[in-house]
Design a protein around this motif. Structure first.
Motif, PDB file in Angstrom:
ATOM      1  N   ASP A  86      16.746  15.928   0.876  1.00 23.49           N
ATOM      2  CA  ASP A  86      17.244  16.786   1.948  1.00 23.49           C
ATOM      3  C   ASP A  86      18.749  17.022   1.823  1.00 23.49           C
ATOM      4  N   ALA A  87      19.461  16.056   1.223  1.00 22.84           N
ATOM      5  CA  ALA A  87      20.911  16.201   1.014  1.00 22.84           C
ATOM      6  C   ALA A  87      21.226  17.009  -0.240  1.00 22.84           C
ATOM      7  N   GLY A  88      20.187  17.449  -0.969  1.00 25.89           N
ATOM      8  CA  GLY A  88      20.394  18.276  -2.151  1.00 25.89           C
ATOM      9  C   GLY A  88      20.652  17.508  -3.422  1.00 25.89           C
TER      10      GLY A  88
ATOM     11  N   THR B  60       0.852  -1.189   0.000  1.00 25.59           N
ATOM     12  CA  THR B  60       0.000   0.000   0.000  1.00 25.59           C
ATOM     13  C   THR B  60       0.882   1.231   0.000  1.00 25.59           C
ATOM     14  N   MET B  61       0.297   2.366  -0.299  1.00 24.27           N
ATOM     15  CA  MET B  61       1.064   3.598  -0.249  1.00 24.27           C
ATOM     16  C   MET B  61       1.488   3.917   1.181  1.00 24.27           C
ATOM     17  N   GLU B  62       0.691   3.502   2.150  1.00 27.32           N
ATOM     18  CA  GLU B  62       1.098   3.702   3.539  1.00 27.32           C
ATOM     19  C   GLU B  62       2.379   2.935   3.831  1.00 27.32           C
ATOM     20  N   GLN B  63       2.465   1.707   3.326  1.00 28.43           N
ATOM     21  CA  GLN B  63       3.685   0.921   3.506  1.00 28.43           C
ATOM     22  C   GLN B  63       4.853   1.519   2.725  1.00 28.43           C
ATOM     23  N   MET B  64       4.590   2.010   1.532  1.00 28.98           N
ATOM     24  CA  MET B  64       5.644   2.656   0.747  1.00 28.98           C
ATOM     25  C   MET B  64       6.175   3.883   1.476  1.00 28.98           C
ATOM     26  N   ARG B  65       5.276   4.690   2.039  1.00 30.26           N
ATOM     27  CA  ARG B  65       5.700   5.900   2.750  1.00 30.26           C
ATOM     28  C   ARG B  65       6.516   5.553   3.996  1.00 30.26           C
ATOM     29  N   ALA B  66       6.169   4.459   4.636  1.00 29.42           N
ATOM     30  CA  ALA B  66       6.867   4.095   5.873  1.00 29.42           C
ATOM     31  C   ALA B  66       8.242   3.484   5.599  1.00 29.42           C
ATOM     32  N   HIS B  67       8.341   2.671   4.545  1.00 24.48           N
ATOM     33  CA  HIS B  67       9.548   1.862   4.375  1.00 24.48           C
ATOM     34  C   HIS B  67      10.399   2.208   3.153  1.00 24.48           C
ATOM     35  N   HIS B  68       9.820   2.772   2.108  1.00 24.58           N
ATOM     36  CA  HIS B  68      10.565   2.932   0.866  1.00 24.58           C
ATOM     37  C   HIS B  68      10.786   4.367   0.413  1.00 24.58           C
ATOM     38  N   LEU B  69       9.934   5.285   0.813  1.00 24.67           N
ATOM     39  CA  LEU B  69      10.132   6.683   0.425  1.00 24.67           C
ATOM     40  C   LEU B  69      11.174   7.424   1.261  1.00 24.67           C
ATOM     41  N   PRO B  70      11.399   7.073   2.544  1.00 21.67           N
ATOM     42  CA  PRO B  70      12.338   7.865   3.347  1.00 21.67           C
ATOM     43  C   PRO B  70      13.738   8.024   2.764  1.00 21.67           C
ATOM     44  N   PRO B  71      14.355   7.007   2.147  1.00 21.87           N
ATOM     45  CA  PRO B  71      15.679   7.247   1.564  1.00 21.87           C
ATOM     46  C   PRO B  71      15.665   8.293   0.453  1.00 21.87           C
ATOM     47  N   PHE B  72      14.572   8.353  -0.304  1.00 22.99           N
ATOM     48  CA  PHE B  72      14.475   9.374  -1.354  1.00 22.99           C
ATOM     49  C   PHE B  72      14.296  10.758  -0.732  1.00 22.99           C
ATOM     50  N   GLN B  73      13.566  10.806   0.376  1.00 20.29           N
ATOM     51  CA  GLN B  73      13.451  12.074   1.091  1.00 20.29           C
ATOM     52  C   GLN B  73      14.807  12.493   1.644  1.00 20.29           C
ATOM     53  N   ALA B  74      15.581  11.522   2.132  1.00 20.78           N
ATOM     54  CA  ALA B  74      16.929  11.826   2.634  1.00 20.78           C
ATOM     55  C   ALA B  74      17.811  12.355   1.514  1.00 20.78           C
ATOM     56  N   ALA B  75      17.667  11.790   0.313  1.00 15.61           N
ATOM     57  CA  ALA B  75      18.436  12.282  -0.835  1.00 15.61           C
ATOM     58  C   ALA B  75      18.035  13.711  -1.178  1.00 15.61           C
TER      59      ALA B  75
END
Length: 553
Positions: free
Chosen positions: A255-257, A238-253
């Motif tokens: 945030d790192a510019g 689900t998108m909830e699972q994607m947001r919890a487990h798979h999107l954070p590294p892309f958000q970290a990228a």
């Protein structure tokens, strides 16, 4: 098409980001902001200018180690740049890649020159001899973010020396499915937080030298059981699972510019049946996360696009979904057999031109995408910041790093009955290769493990496919090898074929050692074997040399 000098486009001024949505919308328009939809598709744009604008969003591969005539013509007519593959690189000629890059920029000074340079299993610039830089799984297992940043800088130095300004790395996928056939050891691991930390570190390291990093494969290819090179890959989350487990590294990228992101050809059912690259909801999701950089498609010649809508129509849909740069793919892939490199490019070019002329693809969409490409090119042309902070000189510190030692420290040994270190340095080492194929992203490679072991030892390298019960018994007990040492190399401990080979070897050589170049189990003994196992987290020159060092060679 004209052959005039390329036109410098104005810097990107920040196009409005499409808002997110929760229900599927028509592919043709839902990824386009209202402000762009209301403008006339054709405007009053002369045909030569339109051709340049279409070229400005196409990123093809090509065949050869020099610039073909068709490619030079397209570059002079505004082509965005090129992607290098291993067949474009001749390691026998010093400076060949740098000269090739210079020739490309002579035709288009704003060219984006990219390459898949992840370190570890996936390398193009070091394809012949194998990467000297550890891959993501090695760095994740070691879990030293500063070392990951240093590996990023090492990749950037390779790129800068070759005239490359965009490394299609790092992999930001969280490899939560151990059966994943295409990500595996290319990921930093299966833990979301660990992958996020190391993705950010790799991005910062690469971009410290003003080489663009490209985090991939958004929104996350880590939980698939299909390879999108060869099939349509679905994510049963689900998108909830994607947001919890798979999107954070892309958000970290972000945030790192990170300068660029690459989309995945994966289907997330909650977002509809279009692959993410062609899905406006995915493009909107990325922009809503705060990313306003360069969105690049994964290769349009991969099966998820090629075998469904085709590369040309795929390029149109990708732009409508919010992509900026269309990666055409490798013209020497088996599935493009019978077509030359120019026709792979023209298929996409012709489709985009037809879509603009019919009104399906608004010119403002092309302008927005071309602006982001040009903005990246301008950023990458700037002088790198001095990599020195509070007395710490990264270039000086990085020069002292022993990457083989780094890879060796990351290795995990599950002790069984066999000894890792060689008892007799004069014995003939038998190396049985039980791997059952190559990763499509990495491509076929030489047997780096055999090469590393052969540097200081006699090695009898054989393929498991050539073995049966009788010749295996003869092989591991013959007088020449003295029955020891025997190493079995695998890349998947979950493969039934590879498990069978391990069991077959263990029955006649219980002191043999398994070299696992694939994913390591979370904890405990290796699945499918009681043999002593070295988990080296990859198959590259540096991991092979690390294993050779561990066994005492």
């Amino acid at each position: 098409m004209t052959s005039s000098d390329p036109r410098h486009l104005p810097p990107h001024s920040g196009a409005p980001s499409p808002s997110s949505a929760t229900t599927a919308q028509p592919l043709a328009t839902s990824g386009i902001p209202d402000s762009l939809q209301t403008e006339k598709s054709l405007e009053t744009i002369p045909s030569p200018e339109l051709a340049r604008l279409v070229n400005a969003v196409i990123w093809p591969g090509f065949v050869g180690t020099t610039v073909p005539t068709w490619l030079e013509r397209a570059l002079r007519n505004g082509l965005a740049g090129v992607v290098y593959f291993s067949h474009n690189i001749d390691p026998q000629i010093p400076g060949q890649v740098a000269a090739l890059s210079a020739a490309i920029r002579a035709a288009n000074p704003s060219a984006v020159v990219g390459v898949d340079e992840e370190g570890g299993n996936v390398t193009r610039l070091q394809a012949r001899d194998g990467s000297a830089i550890p891959g993501a799984a090695v760095l994740g297992a070691l879990d030293e973010p500063a070392t990951t940043a240093a590996a990023g800088r090492a990749i950037a130095r390779l790129c800068r020396a070759a005239g490359v300004n965009l490394s299609i790395a790092p992999v930001a996928d969280v490899n939560t499915n151990p059966l994943n056939p295409v990500i595996g050891v290319r990921a930093f691991g299966s833990d979301t937080q660990l992958v996020s930390v190391h993705t950010a570190a790799a991005v910062s390291g690469i971009q410290e030298l003003r080489v663009g990093a490209c985090a991939k494969h958004f929104p996350g290819h880590g939980d698939t059981v299909a390879d999108s090179h060869m099939d349509v890959a679905r994510v049963a989350l689900t998108m909830e699972q994607m947001r919890a487990h798979h999107l954070p590294p892309f958000q970290a990228a972000i945030d790192a510019g990170v300068a660029a992101m690459m989309s995945a050809h994966i289907i997330i059912p909650e977002l509809g049946e279009a692959p993410a690259t062609l899905n406006p909801l995915t493009g909107a999701l990325l922009r809503d996360m705060g990313f306003d950089g360069l969105l690049i498609t994964d290769a349009l010649d991969m099966a998820a696009v090629r075998a469904t809508v085709g590369p040309g129509e795929g390029g149109v849909l990708a732009l409508l979904a919010g992509a900026d740069l269309l990666c055409v793919g490798n013209p020497l892939n088996a599935y493009t057999s019978g077509r030359d490199d120019e026709s792979c490019y023209t298929e996409v070019f012709d489709a985009l031109m037809a879509a603009v002329e019919s009104g399906r693809l608004p010119v403002p969409v092309l302008r927005r995408a071309a602006q982001r490409v040009e903005t990246f090119a301008q950023w990458s042309a700037q002088t790198p910041h001095a990599a020195q902070t509070d007395g710490f000189d990264s270039a000086e510190a990085d020069a002292s790093i022993d990457w083989v030692d780094v890879a060796a420290r990351a290795c995990r040994i599950d002790q069984g009955t066999g000894a890792v270190e060689l008892a007799d340095p004069d014995a003939v080492l038998t190396l049985i290769d039980a791997r059952t194929g190559h990763n499509m992203a990495a491509g076929p490679t030489d047997n780096f493990m055999a090469q590393a072991l052969m540097e200081r030892h006699r090695v009898n390298a054989v393929s498991a496919s050539s073995l049966n019960a009788e010749n295996l018994s003869d092989l591991v007990s013959c007088e020449e090898s003295l029955g020891e040492p025997v190493f079995v190399m695998v890349d998947s401990l979950l493969s039934m074929n590879q498990q069978a080979t391990l069991a077959q070897v263990a029955a006649v050589a219980p002191h043999a050692v398994c070299i696992n170049t694939g994913l390591a189990p979370q904890s405990g003994p290796a699945i499918g074997t009681a043999l002593t196992t070295i988990h080296c987290h990859g198959f590259s020159a540096v991991t092979a040399q690390a294993v050779a060092r561990l066994v005492g060679i």
